[in-house]
Design a protein around this motif. Structure first.
Motif, PDB file in Angstrom:
ATOM      1  N   TYR A 206     118.359  27.648   0.871  1.00  0.00           N
ATOM      2  CA  TYR A 206     118.099  29.043   0.549  1.00  0.00           C
ATOM      3  C   TYR A 206     116.693  29.148  -0.029  1.00  0.00           C
ATOM      4  O   TYR A 206     116.301  28.358  -0.899  1.00  0.00           O
ATOM      5  CB  TYR A 206     119.124  29.562  -0.460  1.00  0.00           C
ATOM      6  N   THR A 207     115.920  30.084   0.449  1.00  0.00           N
ATOM      7  CA  THR A 207     114.562  30.320  -0.045  1.00  0.00           C
ATOM      8  C   THR A 207     114.521  31.681  -0.718  1.00  0.00           C
ATOM      9  O   THR A 207     114.830  32.724  -0.100  1.00  0.00           O
ATOM     10  CB  THR A 207     113.540  30.281   1.106  1.00  0.00           C
ATOM     11  N   GLY A 208     114.169  31.691  -2.001  1.00  0.00           N
ATOM     12  CA  GLY A 208     114.124  32.923  -2.764  1.00  0.00           C
ATOM     13  C   GLY A 208     112.876  33.732  -2.468  1.00  0.00           C
ATOM     14  O   GLY A 208     111.963  33.310  -1.748  1.00  0.00           O
ATOM     15  N   ARG A 209     112.825  34.929  -3.064  1.00  0.00           N
ATOM     16  CA  ARG A 209     111.680  35.810  -2.858  1.00  0.00           C
ATOM     17  C   ARG A 209     110.390  35.195  -3.403  1.00  0.00           C
ATOM     18  O   ARG A 209     109.300  35.493  -2.923  1.00  0.00           O
ATOM     19  CB  ARG A 209     111.946  37.156  -3.521  1.00  0.00           C
TER      20      ARG A 209
ATOM     21  N   ARG B 148     115.871  26.145  -2.433  1.00  0.00           N
ATOM     22  CA  ARG B 148     117.011  25.537  -3.113  1.00  0.00           C
ATOM     23  C   ARG B 148     117.989  24.981  -2.082  1.00  0.00           C
ATOM     24  O   ARG B 148     118.074  25.496  -0.959  1.00  0.00           O
ATOM     25  CB  ARG B 148     117.716  26.563  -3.994  1.00  0.00           C
ATOM     26  N   GLU B 149     118.713  23.969  -2.504  1.00  0.00           N
ATOM     27  CA  GLU B 149     119.701  23.355  -1.614  1.00  0.00           C
ATOM     28  C   GLU B 149     121.052  23.339  -2.312  1.00  0.00           C
ATOM     29  O   GLU B 149     121.173  22.920  -3.475  1.00  0.00           O
ATOM     30  CB  GLU B 149     119.271  21.928  -1.265  1.00  0.00           C
ATOM     31  N   TYR B 150     122.068  23.783  -1.636  1.00  0.00           N
ATOM     32  CA  TYR B 150     123.428  23.792  -2.170  1.00  0.00           C
ATOM     33  C   TYR B 150     124.256  22.789  -1.365  1.00  0.00           C
ATOM     34  O   TYR B 150     124.240  22.800  -0.131  1.00  0.00           O
ATOM     35  CB  TYR B 150     124.041  25.188  -2.068  1.00  0.00           C
ATOM     36  N   GLU B 151     124.972  21.944  -2.081  1.00  0.00           N
ATOM     37  CA  GLU B 151     125.754  20.885  -1.433  1.00  0.00           C
ATOM     38  C   GLU B 151     127.221  21.043  -1.829  1.00  0.00           C
ATOM     39  O   GLU B 151     127.539  21.257  -3.009  1.00  0.00           O
ATOM     40  CB  GLU B 151     125.223  19.513  -1.852  1.00  0.00           C
TER      41      GLU B 151
END
Length: 321
Positions: A20-23, A28-31
């Motif tokens: 996920y790339t924020g504004r 970020r990476e979620y596992e």
């Protein structure tokens, strides 16, 4: 595989990752770690079912579940593994590394078994001071003994190594003097003492105890260092040796052995006594700085003495704007 086994299916741990790339551009990476079951339904189609979310478990627990589902047998390490023997390494390795960096091996002398023993004795005094019997036995419980090849050493061998080291004292001190004592530099000397148990030490005698062990035998030793406190030479004296007599020995070491033509001694009145100063007057190239005794200070400060206290009553000799 039977129909019942196909219906029950096989379980496994599936790991999924989402990015996920924020504004603000932060990536970020979620596992997620999911316990899943694969099976075939009544029509024979392959299906998957999530049984539990394992993401909150420690990584070691997830790995254990994954290995168990793969058919591996896990055992408790404490019940299956026994440490038969463990040799201490970290402390002796650290001291050895620093000793090698300082060139202690080369300083001691040519390569031989006696040098290895002397080196091990030095390391032992830093890491674990003790008697020669205790020290030689301790070598078998550390990597120091194996690394230097000195396991199963008799205490008498350690004493022989000390005799070998004593014979090389002059050469070692000369090397240290070339490193740390220079013309125009400073050499520092101090006398200390250690109390002695037993009656076999030839130098043991009763004297002023710096250990506050009154009534016990002791030996005294004078240490010559550079201004940074690095040892250059050491001399051992009988326990009743005075500071002034030990100072004479230090002067001999510095002048004659190290070849210094001019020397300035700085010491208190206990070391530089009136008798010792008279001796220094007859030695070429010798100067000294010491303190005055109370009667001498009183004579200076007397009404008819050379030091007039009224001189210190005047003020405003200088002004800083």
């Amino acid at each position: 595989m039977s129909a019942a086994q196909q219906a029950q299916g096989a379980m496994h741990v599936a790991t999924t990752r989402r990015h996920y790339t924020g504004r603000d551009g932060t990536r970020r990476e979620y596992e997620a770690h999911l316990l899943r079951r694969s099976y075939r339904d009544g029509q024979g189609k392959s299906q998957k079912e999530t049984l539990a979310n394992l993401s909150q478990l420690p990584a070691s627990s997830i790995d254990a579940i994954r290995k168990t589902l793969a058919g591996k047998t896990l055992v408790d390490a404490e019940s299956e593994i026994t440490i038969e023997r463990s040799l201490a390494h970290g402390d002796v390795a650290a001291v050895c590394a620093m000793a090698q960096k300082l060139g202690i091996m080369k300083l001691l002398g040519p390569e031989c078994g006696q040098r290895d023993l002397a080196f091990a004795l030095i390391i032992s005094r830093v890491v674990r001071p003790g008697s020669k019997l205790s020290t030689t036995g301790w070598w078998n419980d550390t990597t120091l003994g194996e690394d230097l090849g000195i396991t199963s050493i008799d205490p008498d061998d350690a004493y022989e190594a000390m005799d070998w080291l004593l014979a090389r004292q002059d050469d070692i001190e000369s090397q240290l003097a070339r490193r740390h004592i220079t013309p125009g530099g400073i050499a520092m000397f101090d006398l200390s003492s250690s109390w002695v148990e037993g009656q076999c030490c030839e130098l043991a005698a009763r004297g002023y105890s710096r250990d506050r062990k009154r009534g016990t035998l002791q030996v005294e030793y004078g240490l010559l260092t550079d201004p940074e406190g690095r040892p250059v030479a050491v001399r051992v004296f009988p326990g009743n040796t005075s500071d002034s007599k030990a100072c004479t020995e230090a002067i001999s070491v510095v002048r004659d052995k190290f070849g210094l033509e001019e020397l300035i001694l700085v010491g208190d009145r206990g070391m530089l006594t009136t008798t010792r100063i008279k001796d220094l007057r007859g030695m070429e190239g010798m100067s000294w700085i010491t303190a005055l005794r109370a009667p001498q200070i009183a004579a200076l400060a007397a009404d008819d003495g050379p030091l007039q206290m009224s001189l210190f009553d005047e003020q405003n000799f200088a002004e800083i704007l």
